[in-house]
Write a protein that holds these residues in place. Structure first.
Motif, PDB file in Angstrom:
ATOM      1  N   ARG A   1       1.218   6.482  -7.070  1.00  0.00           N
ATOM      2  CA  ARG A   1      -0.680   7.014  -7.665  1.00  0.00           C
ATOM      3  C   ARG A   1      -0.170   8.266  -6.237  1.00  0.00           C
ATOM      4  O   ARG A   1      -1.702   9.780  -6.538  1.00  0.00           O
ATOM      5  CB  ARG A   1      -1.220   6.258  -6.229  1.00  0.00           C
ATOM      6  N   GLY A   2       0.578   8.690  -5.992  1.00  0.00           N
ATOM      7  CA  GLY A   2       0.417  10.678  -5.190  1.00  0.00           C
ATOM      8  C   GLY A   2       0.201  10.468  -3.622  1.00  0.00           C
ATOM      9  O   GLY A   2      -0.401  11.365  -3.090  1.00  0.00           O
ATOM     10  N   ARG A   3      -0.239   9.507  -2.962  1.00  0.00           N
ATOM     11  CA  ARG A   3      -0.986   9.509  -1.816  1.00  0.00           C
ATOM     12  C   ARG A   3       0.098  10.132  -0.988  1.00  0.00           C
ATOM     13  O   ARG A   3      -0.561  10.747   0.152  1.00  0.00           O
ATOM     14  CB  ARG A   3      -2.076   8.157  -2.141  1.00  0.00           C
ATOM     15  N   ILE A   4       1.038   9.138  -0.991  1.00  0.00           N
ATOM     16  CA  ILE A   4       2.658   9.728  -0.598  1.00  0.00           C
ATOM     17  C   ILE A   4       3.074  10.154  -1.201  1.00  0.00           C
ATOM     18  O   ILE A   4       3.229   9.771  -1.878  1.00  0.00           O
ATOM     19  CB  ILE A   4       2.948   8.544   0.148  1.00  0.00           C
TER      20      ILE A   4
ATOM     21  N   GLY B   1       1.017   3.563  -2.836  1.00  0.00           N
ATOM     22  CA  GLY B   1       0.935   5.284  -2.588  1.00  0.00           C
ATOM     23  C   GLY B   1       1.306   6.541  -3.100  1.00  0.00           C
ATOM     24  O   GLY B   1       1.337   7.807  -3.723  1.00  0.00           O
TER      25      GLY B   1
ATOM     26  N   GLU C   1       0.514  -1.425   0.347  1.00  0.00           N
ATOM     27  CA  GLU C   1       0.013  -0.285  -0.174  1.00  0.00           C
ATOM     28  C   GLU C   1       1.032   1.567   0.101  1.00  0.00           C
ATOM     29  O   GLU C   1       0.669   2.126  -0.688  1.00  0.00           O
ATOM     30  CB  GLU C   1      -1.272  -0.195   0.945  1.00  0.00           C
ATOM     31  N   ASP C   2       2.003   1.058   0.860  1.00  0.00           N
ATOM     32  CA  ASP C   2       2.819   2.312   0.550  1.00  0.00           C
ATOM     33  C   ASP C   2       3.626   2.744  -0.627  1.00  0.00           C
ATOM     34  O   ASP C   2       3.427   3.579  -0.980  1.00  0.00           O
ATOM     35  CB  ASP C   2       3.944   1.962   1.663  1.00  0.00           C
TER      36      ASP C   2
END
Length: 149
Positions: free
Chosen positions: A49-52, A46, A42-43
């Motif tokens: 995908r620009g979430r992190i 992320g 997930e990291d």
């Protein structure tokens, strides 16, 4: 009054001990590994995908960790389903071992390919999208065949 303060933690501990999976059992060990794999992947996803925020060093170390983790849960699937085990694994895991092992090797190959993709520095997130997607696809393929949702 003191007994009330002691009763609440005691009740919480009692409830925590009920049910659940023994962390030292094969099921408990593989669940722990799968949770770690999920967190790491997930990291990684992320970051792409620009979430992190993308951090090259964290990405590379995450990929190395995921590659190591993907080689470990399979040893915690005994040859036969343990009696009384309530698992999200379908009976097919034990009935179709060859296919299960094939998908496990595909997962290992996808993380190894992702690890190889991180060898080219500096990392370009757009070049890592396809290898990360292959890892995610290999997870999904196994879940679709062998996990009871």
């Amino acid at each position: 009054m003191k007994s009330r303060y002691l009763l609440v933690p005691l009740l919480a501990l009692t409830l925590a001990a009920c049910g659940g999976v023994d962390p030292n059992s094969p099921q408990g060990q593989r669940q722990t590994i799968f949770k770690q794999m999920l967190k790491v992947s997930e990291d990684l996803g992320g970051m792409l995908r620009g979430r992190i925020p993308f951090n090259e060093q964290r990405f590379v170390s995450g990929v190395a960790e995921l590659d190591q983790l993907t080689r470990t849960p399979w040893q915690h699937f005994p040859q036969a389903r343990e009696e009384g085990e309530e698992s999200r694994a379908k009976d097919d895991v034990w009935q179709r071992q060859a296919r299960f092992q094939e998908l496990a090797r595909a997962m290992e190959a996808s993380t190894a390919a992702l690890l190889a993709a991180t060898a080219t520095q500096p990392l370009k997130p757009e070049a890592l999208t396809a290898p990360v997607q292959r890892v995610e696809d290999s997870c999904k393929a196994c879940h679709e065949e062998f996990r009871a949702f």
